[in-house]
Write a protein that holds these residues in place. Structure first.
Motif, PDB file in Angstrom:
ATOM      1  N   UNK A 150     -46.853 -55.077  59.973  1.00  0.00           N
ATOM      2  CA  UNK A 150     -47.302 -53.819  59.346  1.00  0.00           C
ATOM      3  C   UNK A 150     -46.614 -53.612  57.998  1.00  0.00           C
ATOM      4  N   UNK A 151     -47.339 -53.075  57.043  1.00  0.00           N
ATOM      5  CA  UNK A 151     -46.793 -52.839  55.711  1.00  0.00           C
ATOM      6  C   UNK A 151     -46.116 -51.465  55.655  1.00  0.00           C
ATOM      7  N   UNK A 152     -44.981 -51.423  54.978  1.00  0.00           N
ATOM      8  CA  UNK A 152     -44.254 -50.166  54.796  1.00  0.00           C
ATOM      9  C   UNK A 152     -44.002 -49.964  53.310  1.00  0.00           C
ATOM     10  N   UNK A 153     -43.678 -48.742  52.946  1.00  0.00           N
ATOM     11  CA  UNK A 153     -43.462 -48.417  51.534  1.00  0.00           C
ATOM     12  C   UNK A 153     -42.216 -49.127  51.012  1.00  0.00           C
ATOM     13  N   UNK A 154     -42.348 -49.686  49.806  1.00  0.00           N
ATOM     14  CA  UNK A 154     -41.253 -50.451  49.174  1.00  0.00           C
ATOM     15  C   UNK A 154     -40.326 -49.466  48.469  1.00  0.00           C
ATOM     16  N   UNK A 155     -39.378 -48.920  49.203  1.00  0.00           N
ATOM     17  CA  UNK A 155     -38.424 -47.979  48.630  1.00  0.00           C
ATOM     18  C   UNK A 155     -37.014 -48.524  48.807  1.00  0.00           C
ATOM     19  N   UNK A 156     -36.075 -47.950  48.055  1.00  0.00           N
ATOM     20  CA  UNK A 156     -34.684 -48.397  48.140  1.00  0.00           C
ATOM     21  C   UNK A 156     -34.140 -48.212  49.547  1.00  0.00           C
ATOM     22  N   UNK A 157     -34.462 -47.109  50.179  1.00  0.00           N
ATOM     23  CA  UNK A 157     -33.969 -46.846  51.522  1.00  0.00           C
ATOM     24  C   UNK A 157     -34.550 -47.832  52.531  1.00  0.00           C
ATOM     25  N   UNK A 158     -35.858 -48.133  52.409  1.00  0.00           N
ATOM     26  CA  UNK A 158     -36.507 -49.014  53.374  1.00  0.00           C
ATOM     27  C   UNK A 158     -36.032 -50.459  53.274  1.00  0.00           C
ATOM     28  N   UNK A 159     -35.702 -50.926  52.066  1.00  0.00           N
ATOM     29  CA  UNK A 159     -35.311 -52.326  51.917  1.00  0.00           C
ATOM     30  C   UNK A 159     -33.794 -52.526  51.925  1.00  0.00           C
ATOM     31  N   UNK A 160     -33.058 -51.496  52.243  1.00  0.00           N
ATOM     32  CA  UNK A 160     -31.605 -51.545  52.173  1.00  0.00           C
ATOM     33  C   UNK A 160     -31.022 -52.650  53.035  1.00  0.00           C
ATOM     34  N   UNK A 161     -31.569 -52.864  54.232  1.00  0.00           N
ATOM     35  CA  UNK A 161     -31.020 -53.864  55.147  1.00  0.00           C
ATOM     36  C   UNK A 161     -31.932 -55.074  55.301  1.00  0.00           C
ATOM     37  N   UNK A 162     -32.868 -55.251  54.390  1.00  0.00           N
ATOM     38  CA  UNK A 162     -33.854 -56.327  54.528  1.00  0.00           C
ATOM     39  C   UNK A 162     -33.206 -57.701  54.632  1.00  0.00           C
ATOM     40  N   UNK A 163     -32.183 -57.956  53.818  1.00  0.00           N
ATOM     41  CA  UNK A 163     -31.565 -59.281  53.821  1.00  0.00           C
ATOM     42  C   UNK A 163     -30.820 -59.578  55.121  1.00  0.00           C
ATOM     43  N   UNK A 164     -30.494 -58.552  55.883  1.00  0.00           N
ATOM     44  CA  UNK A 164     -29.856 -58.777  57.183  1.00  0.00           C
ATOM     45  C   UNK A 164     -30.828 -59.442  58.166  1.00  0.00           C
ATOM     46  N   UNK A 165     -32.119 -59.236  57.938  1.00  0.00           N
ATOM     47  CA  UNK A 165     -33.132 -59.798  58.831  1.00  0.00           C
ATOM     48  C   UNK A 165     -33.748 -61.077  58.283  1.00  0.00           C
ATOM     49  N   UNK A 166     -33.374 -61.449  57.077  1.00  0.00           N
ATOM     50  CA  UNK A 166     -33.914 -62.650  56.450  1.00  0.00           C
ATOM     51  C   UNK A 166     -33.748 -63.897  57.325  1.00  0.00           C
ATOM     52  N   UNK A 167     -32.578 -64.134  57.943  1.00  0.00           N
ATOM     53  CA  UNK A 167     -32.417 -65.335  58.778  1.00  0.00           C
ATOM     54  C   UNK A 167     -33.342 -65.377  59.987  1.00  0.00           C
ATOM     55  N   UNK A 168     -33.840 -64.224  60.436  1.00  0.00           N
ATOM     56  CA  UNK A 168     -34.740 -64.226  61.591  1.00  0.00           C
ATOM     57  C   UNK A 168     -36.057 -64.927  61.277  1.00  0.00           C
ATOM     58  N   UNK A 169     -36.439 -64.934  60.005  1.00  0.00           N
ATOM     59  CA  UNK A 169     -37.632 -65.693  59.616  1.00  0.00           C
ATOM     60  C   UNK A 169     -37.391 -67.171  59.878  1.00  0.00           C
ATOM     61  N   UNK A 170     -36.175 -67.619  59.605  1.00  0.00           N
ATOM     62  CA  UNK A 170     -35.821 -68.999  59.904  1.00  0.00           C
ATOM     63  C   UNK A 170     -35.888 -69.291  61.391  1.00  0.00           C
ATOM     64  N   UNK A 171     -35.513 -68.304  62.211  1.00  0.00           N
ATOM     65  CA  UNK A 171     -35.577 -68.491  63.658  1.00  0.00           C
ATOM     66  C   UNK A 171     -37.019 -68.662  64.118  1.00  0.00           C
ATOM     67  N   UNK A 172     -37.922 -67.853  63.562  1.00  0.00           N
ATOM     68  CA  UNK A 172     -39.342 -67.974  63.911  1.00  0.00           C
ATOM     69  C   UNK A 172     -39.871 -69.337  63.481  1.00  0.00           C
ATOM     70  N   UNK A 173     -39.530 -69.734  62.257  1.00  0.00           N
ATOM     71  CA  UNK A 173     -39.951 -71.041  61.761  1.00  0.00           C
ATOM     72  C   UNK A 173     -39.413 -72.157  62.647  1.00  0.00           C
TER      73      UNK A 173
END
Length: 253
Positions: A20-43
């Motif tokens: 699902x798409x969410x609004x690209x705001x500073x608050x919403x993307x604050x912790x985005x990089x913490x979840x970046x490695x999970x994409x690697x797990x899916x891959x």
């Protein structure tokens, strides 16, 4: 809810996995990089499944390796390979630092970028052609750790472009959370390598550390810091290096 929105932004930015798409705001993307490695797990899970299917159906090495090499491009949309190609072009230009940064922004792919991509995919396919389902969990950690280090480098290394996307993330990210989550991902990967391959718990982190040190040296010397394209280059190089350690190392030791 803030963590969920950051999770969705990470997956929508760095993968082609439908979310699902969410609004690209500073608050919403604050912790985005913490979840970046999970994409690697899916891959890694997808690759593991493909290797298991190849083992079950006795699929030949050529098709096994070719599909495995293309899976990261299909999952990520090629965003990291794009950075790898841009950096390859810039490094091959032998131009001053400012010109190299301009080449990174150029949407056209030069001859060196094409050759670099072709060589990377050939080597990647060759390595994965030697992999089996038993290597699946070890390879999953390769994709997780490469993204973990990429996120950590964002919080530590100097940015070459004050107005770039990478700097935008570094300003909005909670550095402490990235560091803590990075340590957790790293410990889990080392533990899995230790349980599944003993020696991997030493060699893989050492190889990853060498990639990280070279990344910093090259980025600072050639570009004055890191950029989004350089982050993609580092991720690709680290994945290839660690995959080589896991696949080829298993044959030597």
């Amino acid at each position: 809810m803030r963590l969920i929105r950051s999770f969705l932004i990470a997956f929508s930015t760095y993968s082609r996995i439908p979310v699902p798409q969410v609004e690209w705001t500073e608050e919403n993307r604050r912790y985005a990089m913490c979840f970046f490695p999970l994409i690697g797990a899916v891959l890694g899970l997808i690759l593991w499944g493909w290797l298991a299917l190849c083992d079950a159906l006795r699929i030949g090495a050529f098709l096994r390796g070719a599909v495995a090499a293309l899976l990261p491009l299909l999952v990520t949309g090629g965003i990291h390979m794009d950075g790898y190609m841009d950096v390859t072009d810039a490094l091959a230009s032998w131009q001053p630092k400012e010109k190299r940064l301009e080449i990174l922004k150029d949407s056209h792919a030069g001859a060196f970028a094409v050759m670099g991509c072709a060589g990377y995919l050939l080597l990647s396919a060759a390595l994965f052609s030697e992999a089996r389902a038993a290597d699946g969990l070890k390879l999953l950690c390769v994709f997780v750790l490469s993204r973990t280090l990429s996120a950590l480098a964002l919080t530590i290394f100097r940015n070459a472009r004050p107005q770039g996307m990478l700097d935008d993330f570094s300003r909005t990210a909670q550095r402490r959370m990235i560091l803590v989550s990075g340590m957790i991902y790293g410990i889990v990967c080392v533990a899995i390598w230790g349980l599944t391959g003993g020696w991997l718990a030493l060699i893989c982190p050492a190889a990853a550390a060498l990639c990280l040190l070279y990344y910093r040296h090259m980025a600072y010397k050639q570009f004055g810091g890191v950029t989004g394209d350089l982050a993609g280059w580092f991720l690709q190089v680290t994945e290839l290096a660690l995959a080589a350690v896991v696949v080829m190392g298993g044959k030597l030791l």
